[in-house]
Design a protein around this motif. Structure first.
Motif, PDB file in Angstrom:
ATOM      1  N   ILE A  41      99.670 105.637  56.734  1.00  0.00           N
ATOM      2  CA  ILE A  41      99.217 104.294  57.119  1.00  0.00           C
ATOM      3  C   ILE A  41      98.060 104.439  58.101  1.00  0.00           C
ATOM      4  N   PRO A  42      96.886 103.881  57.781  1.00  0.00           N
ATOM      5  CA  PRO A  42      96.590 103.077  56.593  1.00  0.00           C
ATOM      6  C   PRO A  42      96.275 103.943  55.372  1.00  0.00           C
ATOM      7  N   GLY A  43      96.669 103.427  54.196  1.00  0.00           N
ATOM      8  CA  GLY A  43      96.312 104.078  52.951  1.00  0.00           C
ATOM      9  C   GLY A  43      94.884 103.741  52.555  1.00  0.00           C
ATOM     10  N   PRO A  44      94.398 104.330  51.454  1.00  0.00           N
ATOM     11  CA  PRO A  44      92.994 104.143  51.079  1.00  0.00           C
ATOM     12  C   PRO A  44      92.602 102.698  50.813  1.00  0.00           C
ATOM     13  N   ALA A  59      84.531  90.860  66.078  1.00  0.00           N
ATOM     14  CA  ALA A  59      85.232  91.985  66.707  1.00  0.00           C
ATOM     15  C   ALA A  59      86.386  91.533  67.583  1.00  0.00           C
ATOM     16  N   GLY A  60      86.306  90.311  68.114  1.00  0.00           N
ATOM     17  CA  GLY A  60      87.367  89.811  68.982  1.00  0.00           C
ATOM     18  C   GLY A  60      88.666  89.524  68.266  1.00  0.00           C
ATOM     19  N   VAL A  61      88.635  89.466  66.933  1.00  0.00           N
ATOM     20  CA  VAL A  61      89.851  89.244  66.152  1.00  0.00           C
ATOM     21  C   VAL A  61      90.436  90.610  65.817  1.00  0.00           C
ATOM     22  N   GLY A  62      91.406  91.034  66.580  1.00  0.00           N
ATOM     23  CA  GLY A  62      91.990  92.355  66.391  1.00  0.00           C
ATOM     24  C   GLY A  62      93.124  92.346  65.379  1.00  0.00           C
ATOM     25  N   HIS A  63      93.789  93.488  65.260  1.00  0.00           N
ATOM     26  CA  HIS A  63      94.994  93.573  64.440  1.00  0.00           C
ATOM     27  C   HIS A  63      95.881  94.665  64.998  1.00  0.00           C
ATOM     28  N   THR A  64      97.173  94.530  64.782  1.00  0.00           N
ATOM     29  CA  THR A  64      98.157  95.477  65.305  1.00  0.00           C
ATOM     30  C   THR A  64      98.538  96.523  64.277  1.00  0.00           C
ATOM     31  N   VAL A  65      98.744  96.107  63.042  1.00  0.00           N
ATOM     32  CA  VAL A  65      99.217  96.994  61.973  1.00  0.00           C
ATOM     33  C   VAL A  65      98.070  97.228  60.996  1.00  0.00           C
ATOM     34  N   PRO A  66      97.608  98.464  60.817  1.00  0.00           N
ATOM     35  CA  PRO A  66      96.427  98.724  60.003  1.00  0.00           C
ATOM     36  C   PRO A  66      96.737  98.793  58.510  1.00  0.00           C
ATOM     37  N   ILE A  67      97.116  97.660  57.938  1.00  0.00           N
ATOM     38  CA  ILE A  67      97.403  97.589  56.508  1.00  0.00           C
ATOM     39  C   ILE A  67      96.742  96.353  55.920  1.00  0.00           C
ATOM     40  N   ALA A  68      96.640  96.349  54.598  1.00  0.00           N
ATOM     41  CA  ALA A  68      96.235  95.159  53.854  1.00  0.00           C
ATOM     42  C   ALA A  68      97.489  94.594  53.203  1.00  0.00           C
ATOM     43  N   ALA A  69      98.066  93.573  53.804  1.00  0.00           N
ATOM     44  CA  ALA A  69      99.320  93.010  53.314  1.00  0.00           C
ATOM     45  C   ALA A  69      99.087  92.247  52.012  1.00  0.00           C
ATOM     46  N   VAL A  76     110.808  92.915  54.633  1.00  0.00           N
ATOM     47  CA  VAL A  76     109.739  93.891  54.414  1.00  0.00           C
ATOM     48  C   VAL A  76     108.391  93.203  54.230  1.00  0.00           C
ATOM     49  N   VAL A  77     107.344  93.988  54.538  1.00  0.00           N
ATOM     50  CA  VAL A  77     105.965  93.626  54.223  1.00  0.00           C
ATOM     51  C   VAL A  77     105.398  94.764  53.375  1.00  0.00           C
ATOM     52  N   VAL A  78     104.799  94.420  52.238  1.00  0.00           N
ATOM     53  CA  VAL A  78     104.253  95.404  51.313  1.00  0.00           C
ATOM     54  C   VAL A  78     102.734  95.384  51.410  1.00  0.00           C
ATOM     55  N   ASP A  79     102.126  96.576  51.410  1.00  0.00           N
ATOM     56  CA  ASP A  79     100.669  96.629  51.512  1.00  0.00           C
ATOM     57  C   ASP A  79     100.026  97.022  50.182  1.00  0.00           C
ATOM     58  N   ALA A  80      98.700  97.026  50.169  1.00  0.00           N
ATOM     59  CA  ALA A  80      97.944  97.245  48.944  1.00  0.00           C
ATOM     60  C   ALA A  80      98.089  98.651  48.403  1.00  0.00           C
ATOM     61  N   ASP A  81      98.607  99.568  49.208  1.00  0.00           N
ATOM     62  CA  ASP A  81      98.808 100.942  48.759  1.00  0.00           C
ATOM     63  C   ASP A  81     100.227 101.192  48.271  1.00  0.00           C
ATOM     64  N   GLY A  82     101.054 100.140  48.242  1.00  0.00           N
ATOM     65  CA  GLY A  82     102.429 100.293  47.791  1.00  0.00           C
ATOM     66  C   GLY A  82     103.406 100.668  48.866  1.00  0.00           C
ATOM     67  N   ASN A  83     102.946 100.729  50.115  1.00  0.00           N
ATOM     68  CA  ASN A  83     103.864 100.994  51.223  1.00  0.00           C
ATOM     69  C   ASN A  83     104.695  99.752  51.523  1.00  0.00           C
ATOM     70  N   ILE A 428     107.216  97.726  61.531  1.00  0.00           N
ATOM     71  CA  ILE A 428     106.322  96.841  62.280  1.00  0.00           C
ATOM     72  C   ILE A 428     107.023  96.381  63.546  1.00  0.00           C
ATOM     73  N   VAL A 429     106.491  96.788  64.693  1.00  0.00           N
ATOM     74  CA  VAL A 429     106.962  96.297  65.982  1.00  0.00           C
ATOM     75  C   VAL A 429     105.756  95.802  66.766  1.00  0.00           C
ATOM     76  N   LEU A 430     106.008  94.910  67.693  1.00  0.00           N
ATOM     77  CA  LEU A 430     104.958  94.313  68.509  1.00  0.00           C
ATOM     78  C   LEU A 430     105.239  94.593  69.980  1.00  0.00           C
ATOM     79  N   THR A 431     104.177  94.784  70.734  1.00  0.00           N
ATOM     80  CA  THR A 431     104.325  94.928  72.177  1.00  0.00           C
ATOM     81  C   THR A 431     104.020  93.604  72.863  1.00  0.00           C
TER      82      THR A 431
END
Length: 466
Positions: A41-44, A59-69, A76-83, A428-431
């Motif tokens: 993670i992240p996959g291709p 740039a001010g719009v960040g992200h926590t989890v580097p996936i394409a949901a 579960v959350v599934v991403d574009a790489d099948g994770n 997926i956890v959040l701080t």
């Protein structure tokens, strides 16, 4: 799976053909309820989307989890790489009812086919009224209530303050340490933490004052003593004659899932009532079964004058509300409240379906079960690792605060490293927290016990390797 030549925008379509149908608890898409890592993670494919994001999105719009949901449901959350990642965040407490809950999906589709917008201030429609009626019934207190609908939690908070000022004829507002109320100008003023929410964005709205909240782990005060400290500061620095409203999250969210000591909130409410000050409960994150009660205020035996809601209200659709005493809500002149999209009919249809599920599908009880599972396992981990200073929360709103075991000082570096390791392992956890040293657990109430247990096993492993 989509071919390599499939444009990124079609990844979701490609993914849908490769997912075997599996029934998930309490509704949601039929996704296999498993943690599965097909790639790092992240996959291709996720990397491709993140590269496009870097080029196209501010740039001010960040992200926590580097996936394409591309899909989500159950736990579960599934991403574009099948994770397939275990979801312990619920989009920051939004998909409490479960992602793509069948009742919500059906209601959205039916409403979208009928009409998507007229603007309630132009041509009213029944679903807005029905949402207001439901909120008036479900929120704490048996007094006469009215509601107004908006788009976001910050918008609801801003309007609650407007209403309180109009009703009282006073201007000052008191918020608390560790508070988070939004990102608009007024709600940034109410929010305590500077980075990333406020830094460089001032000047902020005037007549906003801050006093200490109850934070038992850090201040060691009883609820009564913490309330006396806050009230003394209000009387000395603001004065009841100038104060329109006191606003607080019954369980503070971004500030660290801080649960106040017993007696703190009732004492503040009592003082507000005695001094003609509107008490506003911000339940944007804690509302709608999240804490094992319909609203967190119920845990403390308080009845707010006004209550703000959003996030979980509509199963993922943008909707928010201010609900409160009818005499306070009616103080504003006609046309003083509203907005083009506030109470959009599609969002209202989703909200009615979600609130039906909260009320009738055993979700409050499910949140209580999740509390038992989460706190039990986290306290077991904490018993052998003094870097976890406290486990706290209610229902499916639980947190672990990480500290230096020698000094008790907040350990943000450890917290960030543990969260990063969990995400890399497919959880997926959040701080959160004023000091950045809290991991919060906000699973959808549709998650199964096995996924919860596995997610906490991953946390324990990450903590052991950091």
């Amino acid at each position: 799976m989509a071919s390599d030549r499939t444009p990124p925008r079609l990844y979701a379509r490609g993914m849908s053909t490769s997912i075997a149908p599996v029934t998930t608890p309490l509704g949601g898409p039929s996704l296999p309820q498993e943690r599965r890592l097909e790639t790092a993670i992240p996959g291709p494919r996720s990397q491709e989307l993140l590269a496009r994001k870097a080029e196209a999105v501010a740039a001010g719009v960040g992200h926590t989890v580097p996936i394409a949901a591309v899909a989500a449901g159950g736990g579960v959350v599934v991403d574009a790489d099948g994770n397939s990642l275990i979801d312990l965040g619920s989009g920051i407490a939004v998909t409490t009812v479960g992602n793509a809950h069948p009742k919500v999906v059906e209601a959205i589709a039916a409403q979208a086919a009928q009409l998507t917008h007229t603007c309630f201030m132009i041509s009213p429609y029944e679903s807005y009224v029905e949402v207001a009626e439901t909120l008036n019934r479900l929120t704490p207190g048996d007094h006469a209530k009215k509601s107004a609908l908006f788009n976001s939690g910050a918008e609801a908070v801003e309007n609650a303050v407007k209403i309180a000022r109009k009703f009282t004829g006073k201007q000052a507002v008191v918020a608390f340490d560790h508070a988070y109320h939004g990102r608009t100008n007024l709600t940034m003023a109410l929010t305590a933490k500077s980075m990333p929410y406020k830094s460089g964005f001032g000047p902020f709205a005037a007549e906003v004052y801050r006093v200490p909240a109850s934070y038992p782990f850090r201040d060691g005060l009883s609820g009564q003593d913490a309330a006396a400290r806050a009230i003394s500061m209000i009387e000395k620095q603001v004065g009841a004659d100038n104060l329109a409203a006191v606003i607080i999250e019954p369980i503070q969210g971004e500030g660290g899932f801080v649960v106040p000591a017993d007696g703190f909130l009732p004492a503040v409410v009592e003082w507000c009532r005695a001094n003609d000050v509107v008490f506003i409960a911000d339940e944007v994150q804690s509302g709608f079964a999240r804490t094992g009660a319909m609203f967190a205020s119920e845990h403390f035996g308080i009845v707010p004058d006004l209550i703000t809601t959003a996030k979980g209200i509509a199963g993922g659709m943008p909707l928010a509300a201010v609900t409160g005493r009818a005499d306070i809500m009616d103080a504003t002149h006609t046309g003083g409240l509203g907005g083009t999209y506030g109470g959009n009919p599609v969002a209202c249809a989703a909200a009615l379906a979600a609130m039906d599920a909260f009320e009738n599908d055993g979700l409050i009880e499910r949140a209580q079960e999740i509390e038992t599972l989460l706190t039990g396992r986290l306290r077991e981990i904490a018993a052998s690792d003094p870097r976890i200073g406290e486990v706290r929360g209610r229902g499916a709103m639980i947190a672990a605060e990480f500290v230096d075991p020698e000094t008790g000082a907040p350990d943000a570096a450890l917290t960030g490293a543990v969260a990063k390791a969990c995400i890399a392992a497919g959880v997926i956890v959040l701080t959160c927290g004023t000091y950045g040293n809290v991991i919060r657990f906000l699973p959808p109430l549709s998650i199964g016990d096995d996924l919860l247990a596995e997610g906490l096993d991953v946390l324990a492993e990450a903590l052991g390797t950091v």
